[in-house]
Enzyme design. Structure first.
Site, mmCIF file in Angstrom:
data_model
loop_
_atom_site.group_PDB
_atom_site.id
_atom_site.type_symbol
_atom_site.label_atom_id
_atom_site.label_comp_id
_atom_site.label_asym_id
_atom_site.label_seq_id
_atom_site.Cartn_x
_atom_site.Cartn_y
_atom_site.Cartn_z
ATOM 1 N N GLY A 42 0.822 -1.212 0.000
ATOM 2 C CA GLY A 42 0.000 0.000 0.000
ATOM 3 C C GLY A 42 0.852 1.255 0.000
ATOM 4 O O GLY A 42 0.673 2.156 -0.828
ATOM 5 N N GLU A 139 -3.061 -6.904 0.952
ATOM 6 C CA GLU A 139 -2.349 -7.145 2.218
ATOM 7 C C GLU A 139 -3.162 -6.691 3.430
ATOM 8 O O GLU A 139 -2.656 -6.725 4.537
ATOM 9 C CB GLU A 139 -0.980 -6.457 2.208
ATOM 10 C CG GLU A 139 0.012 -7.203 1.331
ATOM 11 C CD GLU A 139 1.432 -6.681 1.454
ATOM 12 O OE1 GLU A 139 2.362 -7.501 1.319
ATOM 13 O OE2 GLU A 139 1.630 -5.466 1.642
ATOM 14 N N THR A 200 1.511 -7.330 -15.854
ATOM 15 C CA THR A 200 2.927 -6.988 -15.892
ATOM 16 C C THR A 200 3.715 -8.227 -16.318
ATOM 17 O O THR A 200 3.367 -9.355 -15.948
ATOM 18 C CB THR A 200 3.420 -6.481 -14.521
ATOM 19 O OG1 THR A 200 3.199 -7.494 -13.533
ATOM 20 C CG2 THR A 200 2.693 -5.219 -14.108
ATOM 21 N N ASP A 222 17.671 -4.460 -7.156
ATOM 22 C CA ASP A 222 16.703 -5.031 -6.218
ATOM 23 C C ASP A 222 15.313 -4.860 -6.836
ATOM 24 O O ASP A 222 14.867 -3.723 -7.050
ATOM 25 C CB ASP A 222 16.809 -4.274 -4.873
ATOM 26 C CG ASP A 222 15.842 -4.780 -3.816
ATOM 27 O OD1 ASP A 222 15.040 -5.671 -4.124
ATOM 28 O OD2 ASP A 222 15.900 -4.261 -2.687
ATOM 29 N N ASP A 228 4.910 -2.524 -7.388
ATOM 30 C CA ASP A 228 4.179 -1.454 -6.681
ATOM 31 C C ASP A 228 4.411 -0.101 -7.349
ATOM 32 O O ASP A 228 3.493 0.714 -7.447
ATOM 33 C CB ASP A 228 4.622 -1.395 -5.216
ATOM 34 C CG ASP A 228 4.327 -2.684 -4.488
ATOM 35 O OD1 ASP A 228 3.342 -3.354 -4.852
ATOM 36 O OD2 ASP A 228 5.089 -3.039 -3.571
HETATM 37 O O1 RIB Z 1 5.740 -5.615 -3.090
HETATM 38 C C1 RIB Z 1 6.839 -5.500 -2.238
HETATM 39 C C2 RIB Z 1 6.371 -5.405 -0.812
HETATM 40 O O2 RIB Z 1 5.744 -6.617 -0.453
HETATM 41 C C3 RIB Z 1 7.477 -5.232 0.197
HETATM 42 O O3 RIB Z 1 7.776 -3.884 0.456
HETATM 43 C C4 RIB Z 1 6.966 -5.986 1.410
HETATM 44 O O4 RIB Z 1 6.720 -5.188 2.509
HETATM 45 C C5 RIB Z 1 5.702 -6.691 0.942
HETATM 46 O O5 RIB Z 1 4.559 -6.021 1.328
#
Ligand code: RIB
Length: 271
Positions: A42, A139, A200, A222, A228
């Site tokens: 989020g 989440e 994606t 990374d 996100d």
């Molecule tokens: O999508 C990556 C995220 O997934 C990470 O930042 C971790 O916290 C999980 O929520």
């Protein structure tokens, strides 16, 4: 035009360790020093939306701990309105154990903490109703995702759902969205949906509405948070009434850029 994005979603503290390669089940490997980064799908998406130019409000919960306090201050400094993020006494801010290997691929274990205490009543109806786009992930408890999506639908606000992490609950929520963002694994599990599907494709780019656009060739440091960055940027461009092509290309570029720094958001909670 500065569109408005409301993100109802998670905030995690990511404990990130780099390894040469991921351990197999039952195996121990030695990693680099562990660093603490802001994360949670989020918040990652909210920051990406703000960086893309949208006025962005985040709804969620942190714990009553120093991580939560530092996290909200840092997000606020970076342009995310966190006034609708509540503090849960007696709970820790959500956390994630993130292992990143040499090619930059990650594996993640999430411990929800305060995210698991978000309730439908926490969702600031005014924040949702004043947005151009509501952006959701999976989440938070499914009842919260459902409630937020229903509030948006009643107000005629576009709902974008990043159906990640995929679970049985995801299948029941995808029809609430006008656009569902999935990766290739999630797409394989996805049945027919009411809205459109934006898929994606990792280093190959992404596709939406019949158009596929490539990703730039990059050296990944990374990959955590790349999806996100894509989702937040995509939602921001929808909120700013960009063309589908512009939204897709900008989201792909943001996802690629997110692979170029350590941590999901490009800043650290501790050194
Ligand atoms: O999508 C990556 C995220 O997934 C990470 O930042 C971790 O916290 C999980 O929520």
């Amino acid at each position: 035009m500065s569109g408005v994005v409301c993100v109802v979603g998670s905030l995690n503290v990511d404990l990130v360790t780099r390894v040469r390669r991921h351990p197999r089940p039952g195996e121990t490997v030695v990693g680099d020093r562990t660093r603490t980064f802001p994360g949670g799908k989020g918040a990652n998406q909210a920051l990406a939306a703000a960086r893309a130019g949208a006025r962005t409000r985040l709804v969620g919960r942190v714990g009553a701990d120093s991580n939560g306090t530092a996290y909200l201050a840092g997000l606020g400094d970076r342009g995310v309105d966190c006034s609708a993020v509540l503090v849960t006494p007696g709970e820790a801010t959500g956390s994630a154990i993130v292992v990143v290997d040499e090619p930059g691929e990650n594996s993640i274990i999430v411990s929800p903490g305060a995210n698991g205490f978000v309730r439908p009543a926490d969702v600031d109806a005014a924040a949702v109703r004043s947005a151009d786009v509501l952006l959701l992930q999976l989440e938070l408890p499914p009842a919260v995702v459902r409630h937020a999506a229903e509030l948006a639908a009643q107000a005629g606000i576009k709902v974008v759902l990043n159906a990640s992490p995929w679970s049985a609950a995801a299948a029941e929520l995808v029809d609430l969205a006008d656009v569902v963002i999935v990766n290739e694994h999630e797409a394989a599990a996805l049945g027919p949906v009411r809205g459109s599907v934006c898929e994606t494709l990792g280093s190959r780019g992404a596709r939406w509405l019949g158009a596929e656009r490539p990703a730039p060739v990059i050296e990944a440091v990374d990959t955590t948070g790349a999806g996100d960055a894509f989702a937040g940027t995509f939602a921001a461009h929808l909120a700013m009434a960009a063309s589908p092509d512009r939204a897709l290309r900008s989201a792909i570029a943001a996802g690629a850029a997110a692979c170029g720094h350590a941590g999901a958001q490009g800043w650290a909670l501790t050194r």
